[in-house]
Design a protein around this motif. Sequence first.
Motif, PDB file in Angstrom:
ATOM      1  N   UNK A  42       5.595  -2.714  69.309  1.00 45.17           N
ATOM      2  CA  UNK A  42       6.666  -2.928  68.452  1.00 45.17           C
ATOM      3  C   UNK A  42       8.104  -3.427  68.881  1.00 45.17           C
ATOM      4  N   UNK A  43       8.030  -3.800  70.291  1.00 51.78           N
ATOM      5  CA  UNK A  43       9.335  -4.286  71.032  1.00 51.78           C
ATOM      6  C   UNK A  43       8.903  -5.636  71.520  1.00 51.78           C
ATOM      7  N   UNK A  44       9.939  -6.629  70.892  1.00 50.85           N
ATOM      8  CA  UNK A  44       9.990  -7.919  71.927  1.00 50.85           C
ATOM      9  C   UNK A  44       9.857  -8.106  73.343  1.00 50.85           C
ATOM     10  N   UNK A  45       8.777  -8.837  73.569  1.00 51.75           N
ATOM     11  CA  UNK A  45       8.612  -8.939  75.013  1.00 51.75           C
ATOM     12  C   UNK A  45       8.709 -10.477  75.265  1.00 51.75           C
ATOM     13  N   UNK A  46       9.614 -10.657  76.452  1.00 52.60           N
ATOM     14  CA  UNK A  46       9.995 -12.020  76.607  1.00 52.60           C
ATOM     15  C   UNK A  46       9.257 -12.332  78.098  1.00 52.60           C
ATOM     16  N   UNK A  47       8.241 -13.164  78.021  1.00 54.43           N
ATOM     17  CA  UNK A  47       7.618 -13.453  79.203  1.00 54.43           C
ATOM     18  C   UNK A  47       8.367 -14.692  79.809  1.00 54.43           C
ATOM     19  N   UNK A  48       8.567 -14.676  81.316  1.00 54.46           N
ATOM     20  CA  UNK A  48       8.996 -15.617  82.022  1.00 54.46           C
ATOM     21  C   UNK A  48       8.061 -16.098  82.665  1.00 54.46           C
ATOM     22  N   UNK A  49       7.474 -17.381  82.657  1.00 57.43           N
ATOM     23  CA  UNK A  49       6.142 -17.689  83.266  1.00 57.43           C
ATOM     24  C   UNK A  49       6.307 -18.875  84.184  1.00 57.43           C
ATOM     25  N   UNK A  50       5.584 -18.850  85.435  1.00 58.51           N
ATOM     26  CA  UNK A  50       5.853 -19.835  86.392  1.00 58.51           C
ATOM     27  C   UNK A  50       4.793 -19.842  87.372  1.00 58.51           C
ATOM     28  N   UNK A  51       4.542 -20.817  88.223  1.00 60.84           N
ATOM     29  CA  UNK A  51       3.479 -20.802  89.154  1.00 60.84           C
ATOM     30  C   UNK A  51       3.720 -20.915  90.715  1.00 60.84           C
ATOM     31  N   UNK A  52       2.955 -20.411  91.639  1.00 62.62           N
ATOM     32  CA  UNK A  52       3.381 -20.461  92.957  1.00 62.62           C
ATOM     33  C   UNK A  52       2.704 -21.665  93.686  1.00 62.62           C
ATOM     34  N   UNK A  53       1.704 -22.392  92.886  1.00 65.09           N
ATOM     35  CA  UNK A  53       1.100 -23.326  93.553  1.00 65.09           C
ATOM     36  C   UNK A  53       0.664 -24.438  92.927  1.00 65.09           C
ATOM     37  N   UNK A  54      -0.020 -24.401  91.822  1.00 66.21           N
ATOM     38  CA  UNK A  54      -0.672 -25.854  91.057  1.00 66.21           C
ATOM     39  C   UNK A  54      -0.436 -25.135  89.496  1.00 66.21           C
ATOM     40  N   UNK A  55      -0.757 -26.174  88.516  1.00 67.80           N
ATOM     41  CA  UNK A  55      -0.538 -25.891  87.073  1.00 67.80           C
ATOM     42  C   UNK A  55      -1.709 -24.918  86.708  1.00 67.80           C
ATOM     43  N   UNK A  56      -1.180 -23.889  86.110  1.00 71.85           N
ATOM     44  CA  UNK A  56      -1.866 -22.518  85.588  1.00 71.85           C
ATOM     45  C   UNK A  56      -1.405 -22.882  84.060  1.00 71.85           C
ATOM     46  N   UNK A  57      -2.327 -21.873  83.180  1.00 73.05           N
ATOM     47  CA  UNK A  57      -1.754 -21.633  81.705  1.00 73.05           C
ATOM     48  C   UNK A  57      -1.942 -20.278  81.080  1.00 73.05           C
ATOM     49  N   UNK A  58      -1.107 -19.827  80.817  1.00 68.95           N
ATOM     50  CA  UNK A  58      -1.101 -18.367  80.195  1.00 68.95           C
ATOM     51  C   UNK A  58      -1.644 -18.267  78.937  1.00 68.95           C
ATOM     52  N   UNK A  59      -2.724 -17.565  78.487  1.00 68.64           N
ATOM     53  CA  UNK A  59      -3.561 -17.596  77.436  1.00 68.64           C
ATOM     54  C   UNK A  59      -3.915 -16.169  77.036  1.00 68.64           C
ATOM     55  N   UNK A  60      -3.359 -15.597  75.963  1.00 70.06           N
ATOM     56  CA  UNK A  60      -3.808 -14.262  75.594  1.00 70.06           C
ATOM     57  C   UNK A  60      -4.141 -14.412  73.900  1.00 70.06           C
ATOM     58  N   UNK A  61      -5.257 -15.026  73.580  1.00 68.12           N
ATOM     59  CA  UNK A  61      -5.282 -15.270  72.178  1.00 68.12           C
ATOM     60  C   UNK A  61      -4.869 -14.231  71.127  1.00 68.12           C
ATOM     61  N   UNK A  62      -5.048 -13.071  71.297  1.00 70.06           N
ATOM     62  CA  UNK A  62      -4.580 -12.210  70.330  1.00 70.06           C
ATOM     63  C   UNK A  62      -3.078 -11.856  70.080  1.00 70.06           C
ATOM     64  N   UNK A  63      -2.541 -12.458  70.998  1.00 69.94           N
ATOM     65  CA  UNK A  63      -0.765 -12.167  71.198  1.00 69.94           C
ATOM     66  C   UNK A  63      -0.245 -13.791  70.964  1.00 69.94           C
ATOM     67  N   UNK A  64      -0.750 -14.754  71.360  1.00 67.02           N
ATOM     68  CA  UNK A  64       0.245 -15.980  71.368  1.00 67.02           C
ATOM     69  C   UNK A  64      -0.924 -17.007  71.991  1.00 67.02           C
ATOM     70  N   UNK A  65      -0.509 -18.371  71.520  1.00 62.05           N
ATOM     71  CA  UNK A  65      -0.908 -19.721  71.885  1.00 62.05           C
ATOM     72  C   UNK A  65      -0.695 -19.759  73.527  1.00 62.05           C
ATOM     73  N   UNK A  66      -1.206 -20.722  73.958  1.00 64.45           N
ATOM     74  CA  UNK A  66      -1.424 -21.205  75.615  1.00 64.45           C
ATOM     75  C   UNK A  66       0.036 -21.659  75.981  1.00 64.45           C
ATOM     76  N   UNK A  67       0.460 -21.395  76.951  1.00 62.45           N
ATOM     77  CA  UNK A  67       1.603 -21.810  77.701  1.00 62.45           C
ATOM     78  C   UNK A  67       1.373 -22.024  79.029  1.00 62.45           C
ATOM     79  N   UNK A  68       1.719 -23.459  79.366  1.00 65.65           N
ATOM     80  CA  UNK A  68       1.496 -24.035  80.664  1.00 65.65           C
ATOM     81  C   UNK A  68       2.661 -23.128  81.847  1.00 65.65           C
ATOM     82  N   UNK A  69       2.136 -22.948  82.930  1.00 65.53           N
ATOM     83  CA  UNK A  69       2.894 -22.509  84.077  1.00 65.53           C
ATOM     84  C   UNK A  69       3.041 -23.382  85.285  1.00 65.53           C
TER      85      UNK A  69
END
Length: 223
Positions: A42-69
């Motif tokens: 019930x509370x908004x969660x603001x994800x700050x997404x980054x990568x330590x090495x190569x391009x990754x992608x954050x994907x939790x289908x039940x919560x949101x679409x894909x986001x590149x890192x």
Amino acid sequence: VPPAGALIVTVKAHMWWWEVRYRDPATGADVVTANEIRIPVGKPVYFALTSADVIHSFWVPQLAGKMDMLPGRMQHLLVTAQEPGVWRGQCAEFCGAQHAQMALHVVGMAPQAFDAWLAAQARPAAAPATPRQLQGRDAFLANRCIACHTVRGVGDSGRLAPDLTHFGSRLHLGAGILENTPEGRARWLTHIQQIKSGARMPSYDRLDAPTLEALGDWLGALQ
């Protein structure tokens, strides 16, 4: 810009695991965990997404679409979980040999339960409660695990691998590969390179059975 009152969670992707950071509301210090994200329902969660090495992608289908890192860049994703649950996520951008085994879990919790969890995560690791747990901690130190891993209150210098301070409270290990049970911990410690070939950690099958059991017991007690 995150909305007022949003929980800010920083997620940094590594080959092949997830570093997760919260801000301790009591002290302002970072609270670091790995491979599992807990959020209040019930509370908004603001994800700050980054990568330590190569391009990754954050994907939790039940919560949101894909986001590149992307290395050197911070992406943002705003989500709100509407009910408690556990949702599996996955890296959705090919990132190397173990891309398919780079998973994570998001746990939606009632707000009061989340606050209690975050307060517990901010504390140092509990002292060993039994002689076997003490043996396990000593094996952790003797095998120089702190060169890569941090366990706050035991060794704080490891930055190359997941923070294990409250490892025992996590549902899974190995970035979602195995359940965090005594059997799962024993299998992981002895067969890491067979399970996740290329992981930057050796298999510890060279250790005798009592030492392995003690090490797994101590790790499981890090709640």
